[in-house]
Design a protein around this motif. Structure first.
Motif, PDB file in Angstrom:
ATOM      1  N   VAL A 191       0.845  -1.193   0.000  1.00 35.55           N
ATOM      2  CA  VAL A 191       0.000   0.000   0.000  1.00 35.55           C
ATOM      3  C   VAL A 191       0.878   1.240   0.000  1.00 35.55           C
ATOM      4  O   VAL A 191       1.727   1.417   0.881  1.00 35.55           O
ATOM      5  CB  VAL A 191      -0.931   0.038   1.231  1.00 35.55           C
ATOM      6  N   VAL A 192       0.677   2.091  -0.994  1.00 36.65           N
ATOM      7  CA  VAL A 192       1.324   3.403  -1.038  1.00 36.65           C
ATOM      8  C   VAL A 192       0.344   4.430  -0.491  1.00 36.65           C
ATOM      9  O   VAL A 192      -0.800   4.518  -0.952  1.00 36.65           O
ATOM     10  CB  VAL A 192       1.734   3.774  -2.477  1.00 36.65           C
ATOM     11  N   TYR A 193       0.792   5.209   0.501  1.00 35.70           N
ATOM     12  CA  TYR A 193       0.006   6.304   1.079  1.00 35.70           C
ATOM     13  C   TYR A 193       0.556   7.617   0.520  1.00 35.70           C
ATOM     14  O   TYR A 193       1.765   7.864   0.588  1.00 35.70           O
ATOM     15  CB  TYR A 193       0.162   6.343   2.598  1.00 35.70           C
ATOM     16  N   ALA A 194      -0.328   8.468   0.002  1.00 36.43           N
ATOM     17  CA  ALA A 194       0.132   9.737  -0.564  1.00 36.43           C
ATOM     18  C   ALA A 194      -0.900  10.830  -0.307  1.00 36.43           C
ATOM     19  O   ALA A 194      -2.090  10.560  -0.164  1.00 36.43           O
ATOM     20  CB  ALA A 194       0.388   9.588  -2.063  1.00 36.43           C
ATOM     21  N   THR A 195      -0.414  12.072  -0.257  1.00 40.66           N
ATOM     22  CA  THR A 195      -1.249  13.236   0.022  1.00 40.66           C
ATOM     23  C   THR A 195      -1.119  14.241  -1.110  1.00 40.66           C
ATOM     24  O   THR A 195      -0.032  14.439  -1.656  1.00 40.66           O
ATOM     25  CB  THR A 195      -0.807  13.906   1.331  1.00 40.66           C
ATOM     26  N   LEU A 196      -2.231  14.878  -1.479  1.00 38.76           N
ATOM     27  CA  LEU A 196      -2.217  15.904  -2.521  1.00 38.76           C
ATOM     28  C   LEU A 196      -1.358  17.084  -2.081  1.00 38.76           C
ATOM     29  O   LEU A 196      -1.620  17.696  -1.047  1.00 38.76           O
ATOM     30  CB  LEU A 196      -3.644  16.372  -2.808  1.00 38.76           C
ATOM     31  N   THR A 197      -0.327  17.407  -2.864  1.00 43.40           N
ATOM     32  CA  THR A 197       0.576  18.504  -2.505  1.00 43.40           C
ATOM     33  C   THR A 197       0.681  19.570  -3.579  1.00 43.40           C
ATOM     34  O   THR A 197       1.264  20.625  -3.343  1.00 43.40           O
ATOM     35  CB  THR A 197       1.990  17.973  -2.204  1.00 43.40           C
ATOM     36  N   ALA A 198       0.153  19.330  -4.761  1.00 44.54           N
ATOM     37  CA  ALA A 198       0.183  20.328  -5.829  1.00 44.54           C
ATOM     38  C   ALA A 198      -0.856  19.970  -6.874  1.00 44.54           C
ATOM     39  O   ALA A 198      -1.316  18.827  -6.953  1.00 44.54           O
ATOM     40  CB  ALA A 198       1.568  20.414  -6.466  1.00 44.54           C
ATOM     41  N   VAL A 199      -1.209  20.962  -7.668  1.00 42.26           N
ATOM     42  CA  VAL A 199      -2.138  20.760  -8.770  1.00 42.26           C
ATOM     43  C   VAL A 199      -1.534  21.393 -10.014  1.00 42.26           C
ATOM     44  O   VAL A 199      -1.087  22.545  -9.973  1.00 42.26           O
ATOM     45  CB  VAL A 199      -3.520  21.391  -8.474  1.00 42.26           C
ATOM     46  N   ARG A 200      -1.481  20.631 -11.089  1.00 39.92           N
ATOM     47  CA  ARG A 200      -1.005  21.163 -12.357  1.00 39.92           C
ATOM     48  C   ARG A 200      -2.223  21.490 -13.212  1.00 39.92           C
ATOM     49  O   ARG A 200      -3.011  20.615 -13.543  1.00 39.92           O
ATOM     50  CB  ARG A 200      -0.085  20.167 -13.051  1.00 39.92           C
ATOM     51  N   GLU A 201      -2.353  22.775 -13.546  1.00 36.23           N
ATOM     52  CA  GLU A 201      -3.499  23.223 -14.321  1.00 36.23           C
ATOM     53  C   GLU A 201      -3.308  22.860 -15.796  1.00 36.23           C
ATOM     54  O   GLU A 201      -2.201  22.548 -16.234  1.00 36.23           O
ATOM     55  CB  GLU A 201      -3.652  24.750 -14.174  1.00 36.23           C
ATOM     56  N   PRO A 202      -4.384  22.880 -16.586  1.00 35.21           N
ATOM     57  CA  PRO A 202      -4.244  22.605 -18.014  1.00 35.21           C
ATOM     58  C   PRO A 202      -3.190  23.514 -18.627  1.00 35.21           C
ATOM     59  O   PRO A 202      -3.121  24.704 -18.332  1.00 35.21           O
ATOM     60  CB  PRO A 202      -5.638  22.934 -18.563  1.00 35.21           C
ATOM     61  N   GLY A 203      -2.329  22.949 -19.435  1.00 38.35           N
ATOM     62  CA  GLY A 203      -1.229  23.704 -20.010  1.00 38.35           C
ATOM     63  C   GLY A 203       0.071  23.508 -19.263  1.00 38.35           C
ATOM     64  O   GLY A 203       1.123  23.990 -19.685  1.00 38.35           O
ATOM     65  N   GLY A 204       0.020  22.785 -18.120  1.00 34.69           N
ATOM     66  CA  GLY A 204       1.255  22.422 -17.415  1.00 34.69           C
ATOM     67  C   GLY A 204       1.652  23.348 -16.307  1.00 34.69           C
ATOM     68  O   GLY A 204       2.658  23.105 -15.625  1.00 34.69           O
ATOM     69  N   ARG A 205       0.911  24.437 -16.041  1.00 33.66           N
ATOM     70  CA  ARG A 205       1.286  25.357 -14.984  1.00 33.66           C
ATOM     71  C   ARG A 205       1.015  24.718 -13.622  1.00 33.66           C
ATOM     72  O   ARG A 205      -0.092  24.317 -13.318  1.00 33.66           O
ATOM     73  CB  ARG A 205       0.483  26.651 -15.110  1.00 33.66           C
ATOM     74  N   ALA A 206       2.072  24.622 -12.799  1.00 35.24           N
ATOM     75  CA  ALA A 206       1.950  24.005 -11.472  1.00 35.24           C
ATOM     76  C   ALA A 206       1.481  25.043 -10.475  1.00 35.24           C
ATOM     77  O   ALA A 206       1.978  26.167 -10.433  1.00 35.24           O
ATOM     78  CB  ALA A 206       3.271  23.413 -11.035  1.00 35.24           C
ATOM     79  N   VAL A 207       0.524  24.659  -9.658  1.00 34.55           N
ATOM     80  CA  VAL A 207      -0.014  25.545  -8.635  1.00 34.55           C
ATOM     81  C   VAL A 207       0.076  24.835  -7.292  1.00 34.55           C
ATOM     82  O   VAL A 207      -0.437  23.736  -7.128  1.00 34.55           O
ATOM     83  CB  VAL A 207      -1.477  25.915  -8.928  1.00 34.55           C
TER      84      VAL A 207
END
Length: 209
Positions: A191-207
């Motif tokens: 089991v891999v446990y992971a947490t959301l740490t970033a969102v990449r918007e359409p076009g590749g821009r990381a937020v």
């Protein structure tokens, strides 16, 4: 539902071949073992996203780039696995949280096949803390999760609440067969446990949200 999911993953995905896939080391487990809820992440989570269907899962560290199929439960209440014939396909539990939304999203896939081919998650046990899991979504965003821990459990001691329990954060579990191998298949799960740490918007821009 928790018990049904556990039974489905352990029994339906339980095949075995001559060679054993990588297994996580003790260093990749949570630093404070617990049978309860998973430990808080070592890195801050970002706010959850609205629900959107996941379409692709990538784990760059082990070369996984897989389409995601929506999975349901069978007549016995067990999670149906992805079709075994497509070794590059993974799945997500469509009756639960969508990856990136608030709650614990569940993804799964085969470690190997009955005829000896490697499955999409053959190297899942080689994932380490701090690596990323990326989930492409139908809304064009990519949810980027950072790995908090990788653990392996025997079937008889599977911590259902820890694996599937919600924390209020947007979290992800990636699950495949592993642990001891015996007659009829593997006797546990990685089991891999992971947490959301970033969102990449359409076009590749990381937020970092």
């Amino acid at each position: 539902m928790v018990v049904a999911l556990v039974a489905g993953i352990l029994l339906v995905l339980g095949t075995t071949v001559d060679r054993r896939p990588p297994q996580p080391s003790a260093d990749q487990a949570f630093s404070t073992p617990s049978a309860g809820l998973a430990a808080p992440p070592a890195h801050p989570a970002v706010p959850p996203l609205p629900r959107s269907v996941p379409v692709r899962l990538r784990i760059p560290a082990i070369g996984v780039d897989a389409s995601l199929a929506r999975l349901g439960l069978d007549g016995a209440g067990a999670l149906k696995p992805p079709p075994e014939g497509d070794t590059g396909l993974a799945g997500w539990y469509g009756g639960g949280t969508a990856p990136g939304s608030r709650g614990t999203a569940v993804t799964t896939g085969h470690v190997d096949t009955r005829d000896g081919r490697r499955g999409v998650f053959y190297r899942l046990g080689a994932v380490t803390k701090g690596e990323t899991v990326e989930v492409g979504r139908a809304d064009g965003r990519t949810a980027v999760f950072t790995v908090d821990a990788v653990e392996v459990y025997d079937k008889d001691g599977f911590p259902s609440e820890k694996v599937y329990g919600g924390s209020g954060r947007p979290e992800l579990r990636v699950i495949t067969c592993g642990g001891r191998a015996g007659n009829g298949g593997y006797r546990g799960n990685v089991v891999v446990y992971a947490t959301l740490t970033a969102v990449r918007e359409p076009g590749g821009r990381a937020v970092e949200r």
